[in-house]
Design an enzyme around this catalytic site. Sequence first.
Site, PDB file in Angstrom:
ATOM      1  N   GLU A 182       5.948  63.333  60.272  1.00  0.00           N
ATOM      2  CA  GLU A 182       7.150  63.768  60.970  1.00  0.00           C
ATOM      3  C   GLU A 182       7.116  63.455  62.460  1.00  0.00           C
ATOM      4  O   GLU A 182       8.163  63.341  63.100  1.00  0.00           O
ATOM      5  CB  GLU A 182       7.322  65.279  60.776  1.00  0.00           C
ATOM      6  CG  GLU A 182       8.639  65.840  61.263  1.00  0.00           C
ATOM      7  CD  GLU A 182       9.822  65.394  60.418  1.00  0.00           C
ATOM      8  OE1 GLU A 182      10.948  65.406  60.949  1.00  0.00           O
ATOM      9  OE2 GLU A 182       9.613  65.008  59.243  1.00  0.00           O
ATOM     10  N   GLU A 221     -12.257  67.055  46.331  1.00  0.00           N
ATOM     11  CA  GLU A 221     -12.562  67.987  47.419  1.00  0.00           C
ATOM     12  C   GLU A 221     -14.038  68.371  47.464  1.00  0.00           C
ATOM     13  O   GLU A 221     -14.524  68.888  48.471  1.00  0.00           O
ATOM     14  CB  GLU A 221     -11.721  69.257  47.279  1.00  0.00           C
ATOM     15  CG  GLU A 221     -12.064  70.102  46.068  1.00  0.00           C
ATOM     16  CD  GLU A 221     -11.194  71.346  45.994  1.00  0.00           C
ATOM     17  OE1 GLU A 221     -11.756  72.424  45.735  1.00  0.00           O
ATOM     18  OE2 GLU A 221      -9.973  71.245  46.187  1.00  0.00           O
TER      19      GLU A 221
END
Length: 266
Positions: free
Chosen positions: A159, A190
Site C-alpha cells: 500500500e 514457519e
Amino acid sequence: RALRGWVRFADGLWVGLGKRGCKNEVILLNLMQSSSFLCGLVLRMQILKKMPDQPNPNLNPRRTSPRKSALSDRGASNEVDVRTTEQPSAYRNFDSLSIRGMLRIMNREDRSVPRSVGRVLPAVECLVEATYRQMKAGGRLFYLGAGTSGRLGIVDASECPPTFGVEAGRVVGLIAGGDSAIRQAVEFAEDQIDGGWNDLQKHQVGPGDMVVGLAASGTTPYVVGALAECRRRNIPTACITCNQNTPLEAQADYPVVVVVGPEVIS
C-alpha cells in the site's frame, strides 16, 4: 477493520517521510492520531482480551543484556506454557450463545484494544523514531512474518507506494513460504528457523535497514531466527507480539508487546 488499522499506521510514518524537511514530531503526531495501527494487528490476530493494568516494563530500546540463543529459547517448554495467547478462552460456552450474544462479546472485547495500545505508545514511539532515522538515511523497512502476520506486513508494504508515494522497494513484506503463501497456507514453512534470514539475504539486507518481526505468539521460528541473525550482524530489529518474555522479544532492539490475553475463540 484490521486492514484499515494496519494501513493507517502508514499515516504516521509515510506522510511524515513524504514532507520535505519534516521532523520526528510530525511523524509521531500523525501516529498518535492514527494509533489504530496496533489495534488492527491485534484484532486480526484475534487476541482480544484486556491487557493487565500495569504498564509493560520491557519498553527500553537497544537493550544491552546478553543476546539469547534463538534455538535455546525455542526449546524452553516453560515459555510456551505461560503464553497468554495460548490460554483457554474466557468464554468457554461461546458456541452455545446466540449470534447476537457472540457479537456482543466480540464487540466488548474489541473496545478493550485501543486502551491496550495506548499503554504501549512509548514503545511504538521508539520503533517509529528508529525506523524514521533508518529510512531518512536511505534504508529500508522489512516486515517478516508467517501466516496472517506475514500477510499483514505485505498489505502495508504493497500500500505504501500508491497511497503515500513511497518509492517501490523501500518497504518490503516477507512471508514464510514465499508469495504462494499469501493466498494458500504453506505447511511447516514457519518452522524453518533459517528461512527468514535466507529470505532477507535475497534483498541484501544490511545495518542501514530496519527489520520488524511480526508474530502474535512471539515464538515463530521463521521470525525469531531471522531477528537473531540480524542482531548478530548489527542490523536493527523490532518486533510486534502479544506475549511478554518471548524468544522474539529477546531478539528485538525495539520490542512492541501488547499483552491482551487469550483469543475469544481458542
